[in-house]
Design a protein around this motif. Structure first.
Motif, PDB file in Angstrom:
ATOM      1  N   LYS A  12      13.887  -4.460 -14.207  1.00  0.00           N
ATOM      2  CA  LYS A  12      14.412  -3.216 -13.649  1.00  0.00           C
ATOM      3  C   LYS A  12      13.335  -2.381 -12.979  1.00  0.00           C
ATOM      4  CE  LYS A  12      18.198  -2.608 -16.995  1.00  0.00           C
ATOM      5  NZ  LYS A  12      18.766  -1.704 -18.036  1.00  0.00           N
ATOM      6  N   TRP A 228      30.913   6.272  -9.937  1.00  0.00           N
ATOM      7  CA  TRP A 228      31.002   5.395 -11.112  1.00  0.00           C
ATOM      8  C   TRP A 228      32.292   5.654 -11.883  1.00  0.00           C
ATOM      9  CZ3 TRP A 228      26.868   8.867 -10.401  1.00  0.00           C
ATOM     10  CH2 TRP A 228      25.711   8.321  -9.863  1.00  0.00           C
ATOM     11  N   GLU A 326      26.376   5.170 -16.641  1.00  0.00           N
ATOM     12  CA  GLU A 326      26.112   4.181 -15.586  1.00  0.00           C
ATOM     13  C   GLU A 326      24.739   4.431 -14.953  1.00  0.00           C
ATOM     14  OE1 GLU A 326      28.217   1.461 -14.881  1.00  0.00           O
ATOM     15  OE2 GLU A 326      28.898   2.273 -16.803  1.00  0.00           O
ATOM     16  N   LYS A 329      22.233   2.981 -17.324  1.00  0.00           N
ATOM     17  CA  LYS A 329      22.190   1.522 -17.246  1.00  0.00           C
ATOM     18  C   LYS A 329      21.361   1.039 -16.054  1.00  0.00           C
ATOM     19  CE  LYS A 329      26.701   0.688 -19.441  1.00  0.00           C
ATOM     20  NZ  LYS A 329      28.103   0.241 -19.190  1.00  0.00           N
ATOM     21  N   ALA A 330      21.252   1.875 -15.033  1.00  0.00           N
ATOM     22  CA  ALA A 330      20.465   1.521 -13.838  1.00  0.00           C
ATOM     23  C   ALA A 330      18.970   1.745 -14.063  1.00  0.00           C
ATOM     24  CB  ALA A 330      20.944   2.337 -12.646  1.00  0.00           C
ATOM     25  N   CYS A 332      17.498   4.715 -15.163  1.00  0.00           N
ATOM     26  CA  CYS A 332      17.032   6.090 -14.995  1.00  0.00           C
ATOM     27  C   CYS A 332      16.843   6.763 -16.355  1.00  0.00           C
ATOM     28  CB  CYS A 332      18.027   6.890 -14.152  1.00  0.00           C
ATOM     29  SG  CYS A 332      18.187   6.273 -12.470  1.00  0.00           S
TER      30      CYS A 332
END
Length: 351
Positions: A12, A228, A326, A329-330, A332
Motif C-alpha cells: 500500500k 463510497w 473505506e 482501507k485505502a 489513510c
C-alpha cells in the motif's frame, strides 16, 4: 544512533525502516511521551543529512529486528501540541455523566469513550476508523465538561452505555473488541478537534446518499463527496406504513393521510418541510416520528399504505462511518479521515 536504513513497500505504501543500537539514553526516550517530539526531530534530521529519497509518511524504528516505535512524519506536523501544566486531559480525566435514569456518575474519560464507541460505532470498523471516531467523541466530552461540567448519556451526537452492557451481546468477541477499542483510545490519547480554537460538535452519521451536507449554522461543515456510501449495506431502506398507523403516529385524520406533499427540499434531495393533511412537519421531525433512517425520502402512494424509500442513515452531516472506513482501507490515517470530512478544522493534542 541509527546505523542503517531501508525502504520497504507493504503493498500500500513505502515504509522507512531505521535500525538503531540500544543505548540507555535512547531506550528511555522510546517509552516517554514527553520525548516523542525529540525522536521525530532526530528522525527527520537523519533523513535529511543522509539524503534519503523517502516520500512516504510512516517510519519504523527497529532494535534487534523488533519494531519498537512507529512515527508518522506528515501527521506529527498536523497535530498542534498544547502544553497543559496543571490539568490532566488523558485517559484518567474524570467526566460526569448523567445517565438515562437521571443519576449522575463520575467515570474516567477512557471508560466513557469505551462505552460511546461500543454504542455508536457500526460493526467491523477498521482500527483507523475507530481512531477518527474516538477523536471526535473525545472532543464532545471536552466540550461538554468545559461548558456544562456534565455529559448527558442521551444526546443528539453520541449515546453512552457502559461497555459492560455488551458482554452478553458480544459473548466470545467481547475481549477482542474491548482490546481494539482500547487501542484506538490509547493511540489517540488527548487528541481533539477545533475550529477557530473552539471545540467542534462531532457530527457523525452511518452512511449518506453519496454526499454530505454543509450547514449555515456550523461553518466547519462543508459538503463533501462520499461516493463510497453508494456501496453501503445501509444505503437503502424501504418501510411501509398503512394509513391507520400513520394517522395515529402523526395525529391526523385517516382520510387526510393520503394528502401528502413535499414543500421544501435542501441540497442532495433532503426534505426540509413536508405537509400531511393540514399539518406541516420539518424533515427531521417527520423522519423521527416514522423512525426513518434519513430525510432523503421518496414515497409511493398505494390504496392502503404508503411506501417510504430512504437513502442514507443519519443526519448526513460531518463524518460518514462507512465512507471513513473505506478511506481507512485505502491506507489513510485517522487524521486524513477527519480532515477529509471536516476540511476547515485543526486537530490538536494536550501534552
Amino acid at each position: 544512533m541509527f546505523y542503517r536504513y531501508e525502504i520497504k513497500n507493504n503493498g500500500k505504501e513505502d515504509i522507512l525502516y531505521l535500525y538503531l543500537t540500544m543505548t540507555y539514553e535512547f531506550s528511555k526516550e522510546l517509552g516517554s511521551k514527553e520525548n516523542h517530539k525529540e525522536i521525530t526531530k532526530r528522525t527527520k534530521h537523519f533523513i535529511k543529512n543522509n539524503s534519503i529519497d523517502f516520500k512516504g509518511d510512516k517510519v519504523y524504528l527497529v532494535i534487534d529486528g523488533i519494531v519498537v516505535k512507529t512515527i508518522e512524519l506528515k501527521h506529527e506536523e498536523e497535530i498542534e501540541q498544547l502544553e497543559m501544566n496543571n490539568t490532566e486531559y488523558g485517559n484518567n480525566y474524570l467526566v460526569t455523566v448523567k445517565l438515562d435514569n437521571g443519576i449522575t456518575t463520575e467515570i474516567t474519560l477512557k471508560e466513557y469513550l469505551l462505552g460511546v464507541l461500543s454504542t455508536n460505532a457500526i460493526s467491523n470498523l477498521e482500527l483507523t476508523t475507530l481512531k477518527s471516531l474516538c477523536v471526535l467523541y473525545r472532543t464532545y466530552a471536552y466540550k461538554m465538561m468545559k461548558e456544562n461540567q456534565l455529559i448527558d448519556a442521551s444526546n443528539p451526537y453520541q449515546l453512552y452505555k457502559p461497555i459492560s452492557y455488551y458482554k452478553m451481546i458480544w459473548l466470545n468477541d467481547y475481549q477482542e473488541t474491548y482490546n481494539k477499542l482500547e487501542k484506538a483510545i490509547n493511540d489517540t490519547e488527548c487528541q481533539f478537534v477545533c475550529y477557530h480554537d473552539e471545540y467542534i460538535l462531532p457530527f457523525i452519521h452511518i452512511t449518506n446518499n453519496g454526499k454530505t451536507e454543509s450547514s449555515r449554522d456550523y461553518p466547519y461543515l462543508d459538503s463533501r463527496t462520499s461516493l463510497w456510501d453508494y456501496a453501503s449495506p445501509y444505503y437503502l431502506e424501504i418501510k411501509d406504513y398503512d394509513y391507520e398507523d400513520m394517522s395515529k403516529i402523526l395525529k391526523i385524520e385517516k382520510k387526510k393521510v393520503k394528502d401528502i406533499s413535499i414543500l421544501d427540499v435542501r441540497e442532495k434531495n433532503h426534505i426540509e418541510r413536508i405537509k400531511v393533511g393540514d399539518s406541516i412537519f420539518h424533515g427531521n421531525e417527520f423522519r423521527n416520528l416514522l423512525s426513518l433512517r434519513s430525510t432523503d425520502i421518496n414515497m409511493i402512494i398505494n390504496p392502503t399504505f404508503i411506501r417510504f424509500i430512504t437513502k442514507g442513515w443519519g443526519n448526513n452531516l460531518g463524518l460518514s462511518q462507512f465512507g471513513a472506513n473505506e478511506i481507512a482501507k485505502a491506507g489513510c490515517s485517522h487524521i486524513d479521515i477527519i480532515k477529509y470530512y471536516f476540511p476547515k478544522v485543526n486537530i490538536k493534542k494536550y501534552v
